[in-house]
Design an enzyme around this catalytic site. Structure first.
Site, PDB file in Angstrom:
ATOM      1  N   THR A  39       0.873  -1.181   0.000  1.00 50.41           N
ATOM      2  CA  THR A  39       0.000   0.000   0.000  1.00 50.41           C
ATOM      3  C   THR A  39       0.909   1.230   0.000  1.00 50.41           C
ATOM      4  O   THR A  39       2.132   1.100  -0.107  1.00 50.41           O
ATOM      5  CB  THR A  39      -0.867   0.031   1.279  1.00 50.41           C
ATOM      6  OG1 THR A  39      -0.007   0.265   2.404  1.00 50.41           O
ATOM      7  CG2 THR A  39      -1.653  -1.263   1.467  1.00 50.41           C
ATOM      8  N   PHE A  84       2.334  -8.053  11.306  1.00 51.24           N
ATOM      9  CA  PHE A  84       2.439  -6.587  11.416  1.00 51.24           C
ATOM     10  C   PHE A  84       1.464  -5.871  10.484  1.00 51.24           C
ATOM     11  O   PHE A  84       1.159  -4.697  10.720  1.00 51.24           O
ATOM     12  CB  PHE A  84       3.837  -6.106  10.985  1.00 51.24           C
ATOM     13  CG  PHE A  84       4.986  -6.533  11.844  1.00 51.24           C
ATOM     14  CD1 PHE A  84       5.414  -5.757  12.911  1.00 51.24           C
ATOM     15  CD2 PHE A  84       5.676  -7.702  11.568  1.00 51.24           C
ATOM     16  CE1 PHE A  84       6.500  -6.133  13.678  1.00 51.24           C
ATOM     17  CE2 PHE A  84       6.765  -8.086  12.336  1.00 51.24           C
ATOM     18  CZ  PHE A  84       7.177  -7.303  13.393  1.00 51.24           C
ATOM     19  N   THR A 128      -0.873  -2.707  19.740  1.00 49.29           N
ATOM     20  CA  THR A 128      -0.425  -1.378  20.168  1.00 49.29           C
ATOM     21  C   THR A 128      -0.957  -1.056  21.567  1.00 49.29           C
ATOM     22  O   THR A 128      -2.034  -1.530  21.945  1.00 49.29           O
ATOM     23  CB  THR A 128      -0.942  -0.314  19.173  1.00 49.29           C
ATOM     24  OG1 THR A 128      -0.791   0.978  19.747  1.00 49.29           O
ATOM     25  CG2 THR A 128      -2.415  -0.498  18.839  1.00 49.29           C
ATOM     26  N   GLU A 130      -2.238   1.579  22.217  1.00 50.01           N
ATOM     27  CA  GLU A 130      -3.388   2.484  22.030  1.00 50.01           C
ATOM     28  C   GLU A 130      -4.723   1.777  22.284  1.00 50.01           C
ATOM     29  O   GLU A 130      -5.740   2.430  22.494  1.00 50.01           O
ATOM     30  CB  GLU A 130      -3.344   3.114  20.633  1.00 50.01           C
ATOM     31  CG  GLU A 130      -2.069   3.914  20.447  1.00 50.01           C
ATOM     32  CD  GLU A 130      -1.998   4.751  19.176  1.00 50.01           C
ATOM     33  OE1 GLU A 130      -3.051   5.186  18.687  1.00 50.01           O
ATOM     34  OE2 GLU A 130      -0.875   4.977  18.691  1.00 50.01           O
ATOM     35  N   SER A 156      -7.331   2.519  16.846  1.00 46.86           N
ATOM     36  CA  SER A 156      -7.119   1.658  18.019  1.00 46.86           C
ATOM     37  C   SER A 156      -8.302   0.720  18.242  1.00 46.86           C
ATOM     38  O   SER A 156      -8.127  -0.402  18.743  1.00 46.86           O
ATOM     39  CB  SER A 156      -6.821   2.489  19.274  1.00 46.86           C
ATOM     40  OG  SER A 156      -7.781   3.485  19.485  1.00 46.86           O
ATOM     41  N   LEU A 195       4.905  11.544  13.624  1.00 44.59           N
ATOM     42  CA  LEU A 195       5.498  12.761  14.198  1.00 44.59           C
ATOM     43  C   LEU A 195       7.014  12.892  14.016  1.00 44.59           C
ATOM     44  O   LEU A 195       7.492  13.936  13.536  1.00 44.59           O
ATOM     45  CB  LEU A 195       5.149  12.873  15.686  1.00 44.59           C
ATOM     46  CG  LEU A 195       5.732  14.130  16.346  1.00 44.59           C
ATOM     47  CD1 LEU A 195       5.058  15.397  15.826  1.00 44.59           C
ATOM     48  CD2 LEU A 195       5.625  14.061  17.866  1.00 44.59           C
ATOM     49  N   ASN A 254       5.000  15.853  23.108  1.00 43.92           N
ATOM     50  CA  ASN A 254       5.272  16.063  21.679  1.00 43.92           C
ATOM     51  C   ASN A 254       6.166  17.285  21.471  1.00 43.92           C
ATOM     52  O   ASN A 254       7.046  17.296  20.605  1.00 43.92           O
ATOM     53  CB  ASN A 254       3.967  16.233  20.911  1.00 43.92           C
ATOM     54  CG  ASN A 254       3.145  14.949  20.925  1.00 43.92           C
ATOM     55  OD1 ASN A 254       3.697  13.863  21.109  1.00 43.92           O
ATOM     56  ND2 ASN A 254       1.843  15.073  20.740  1.00 43.92           N
ATOM     57  N   ARG A 278      -5.963  17.133  17.128  1.00 46.65           N
ATOM     58  CA  ARG A 278      -6.554  15.908  16.559  1.00 46.65           C
ATOM     59  C   ARG A 278      -7.863  15.607  17.293  1.00 46.65           C
ATOM     60  O   ARG A 278      -7.929  15.769  18.518  1.00 46.65           O
ATOM     61  CB  ARG A 278      -5.543  14.770  16.760  1.00 46.65           C
ATOM     62  CG  ARG A 278      -6.041  13.404  16.405  1.00 46.65           C
ATOM     63  CD  ARG A 278      -5.033  12.330  16.785  1.00 46.65           C
ATOM     64  NE  ARG A 278      -3.974  12.176  15.810  1.00 46.65           N
ATOM     65  CZ  ARG A 278      -2.904  11.395  15.985  1.00 46.65           C
ATOM     66  NH1 ARG A 278      -2.760  10.710  17.101  1.00 46.65           N
ATOM     67  NH2 ARG A 278      -1.982  11.281  15.042  1.00 46.65           N
ATOM     68  N   GLY A 280     -10.426  13.620  19.367  1.00 46.09           N
ATOM     69  CA  GLY A 280     -10.276  12.510  20.324  1.00 46.09           C
ATOM     70  C   GLY A 280      -8.829  12.215  20.700  1.00 46.09           C
ATOM     71  O   GLY A 280      -8.483  11.072  21.014  1.00 46.09           O
TER      72      GLY A 280
END
Ligand code: NAD
Ligand code: TYD
Length: 342
Positions: A39, A84, A128, A130, A156, A195, A254, A278, A280
């Site tokens: 992809t 993965f 993850t 998350e 998530s 990031l 961050n 972002r 949520g």
């Protein structure tokens, strides 16, 4: 050591790509099959060094294609599946959730069916942190393997759904599985929509860096090489049915991350541009890795050593990321950041 066949899904992506290289080099007597749909996030040029190796194979295929997966598993008789392959970017999941359900949930279920049908030694599902949702800013709170799953983003939620399927195939069909839940990875070949590589590439081009909200959200950074070693350990030594959290106590806001990169590259903090938050946006992630440490893993990178290595890698491999940020990526960047970036 006996010869083993290892199927790595998503081995053209960031973490899977690093893992494929790690395995091909560390286990010359294992056959490593990299299965990837290629992809926007998949890139095979990173495997220039290993593609001539006798124990490396590439298969272009979709994990959601049941017929192909059944045929492949029947033919190859894999010992390990290290899974993965996924849609992995939270922002993309907010604008287009459907592909996340198709790849991350349905794709995982197809692989589980194939593994169940043809037998395997171990299915490692790379998930993850998350899926646990978010923590508040109390530095004494961490995600453990017992923390209830409370995913907040479509990404998530899709990963949590796949975790539940993996668990269910173990409980119902006794499929030998492990689930790993890691914190934010960084390191070589990280796709520049995330990031750290986004910041490095933009700072090097003297472009502004979009920081969401007030920049105080916290992530727990894990160098991808430490993550590869953790998965190696779990696939060989992990107790079947168990979940292992992978993280390195490297919490940073961050803003701290962005400022460190700017300072290391000798540029001005005026490049920082605070933009609309972002939707949520999870406040904080932090991992308690005690269970994995008891199995024998410890991280070798601190954030400071890891970010220095990573920045140097991006300086030394400009042609790789410059090619990645041309073409389709430009389109994504312009559409996605159009509203929020000057
Ligand atoms: P990535 O987006 O860089 O790579 C994903 C790979 O999967 C790509 O090569 C892509 O081509 C492939 N893929 C996508 N759909 C596919 C399909 N239908 N069939 C076959 N291949 C397909 O992702 P990453 O950052 O390397 O993450 C790998 C895994 O680790 C994911 O499951 C992700 O959820 C998990 N994870 C990532 C992080 C992180 O910080 N990057 C943190 C925690 C967990
Ligand atoms: P990201 O790398 O997308 O990983 P994740 O959402 O899986 O944690 O984002 C890391 C953090 O950086 C997250 O809190 C969102 C923030 N962020 C920005 O501030 N600006 C950006 O342009 C991006 C992509 C992320």
């Amino acid at each position: 050591m006996t010869k083993k066949k290892v199927l790595v899904t998503g081995g053209a992506g960031f973490i899977g790509g690093n893992f494929v290289q790690y395995m091909v080099e560390k286990y010359p007597n294992y056959d490593i099959y990299n299965l990837d749909l290629l992809t926007y996030a998949g890139d095979l040029t990173k495997h220039g060094v290993i593609e001539e190796e006798e124990n490396y194979y590439f298969i272009k295929a979709d994990i959601g294609d049941r017929e192909s997966m059944m045929e492949l598993f029947q033919k190859e008789n894999f010992d390990f599946v290290i899974h993965f392959a996924a849609e992995s970017h939270v922002d993309r999941s907010i604008t287009d959730p459907e592909i996340f359900v198709r790849t991350n949930v349905q794709g995982t279920q197809v692989l589980l069916d194939a593994a169940k049908e043809f037998g395997i030694t171990k299915f490692v599902h790379v998930s993850t942190d998350e899926v646990y949702g978010e923590l508040d800013f109390d530095p004494n709170t961490f995600f453990t393997e017992e923390t209830p799953l409370q995913p907040n983003s479509p990404y998530s939620a899709s990963k949590a759904s796949s975790d539940f399927l993996v668990r269910a195939y173990h409980e119902t069909y006794e499929l030998p599985v492990n689930i790993t839940r890691c914190s934010n990875n960084y390191g070589p070949y990280h796709f520049p929509e995330k990031l750290i590589p986004l910041t490095i590439s933009r700072v090097l081009n003297d472009q502004t860096v979009p920081v969401y909200g007030d920049g105080k959200n916290i992530r727990d950074w894990l160098h991808v090489y430490d993550h590869c070693a953790a998965i190696d350990l779990v696939m060989h030594e992990g107790l079947s049915g168990e979940v292992y959290n992978v993280g390195g106590h490297n919490e940073k806001t961050n803003l701290e991350v962005v400022k460190t990169i700017i300072e290391t590259l000798g540029k001005s903090e005026e490049l920082i541009e605070f933009v609309t938050d972002r939707l949520g946006h999870d406040k904080r992630y932090a991992i308690d890795p005690t269970k994995l440490e008891k199995l024998g893993w410890e991280p070798t990178y601190t954030f400071e050593t890891g970010i220095a290595q990573t920045i140097q890698w991006y300086l030394d491999n400009k042609e790789w990321w410059e090619r990645i940020i041309s073409g389709e990526y430009q389109n994504y960047f312009e559409v996605y950041y159009k509203e929020i970036l000057n």
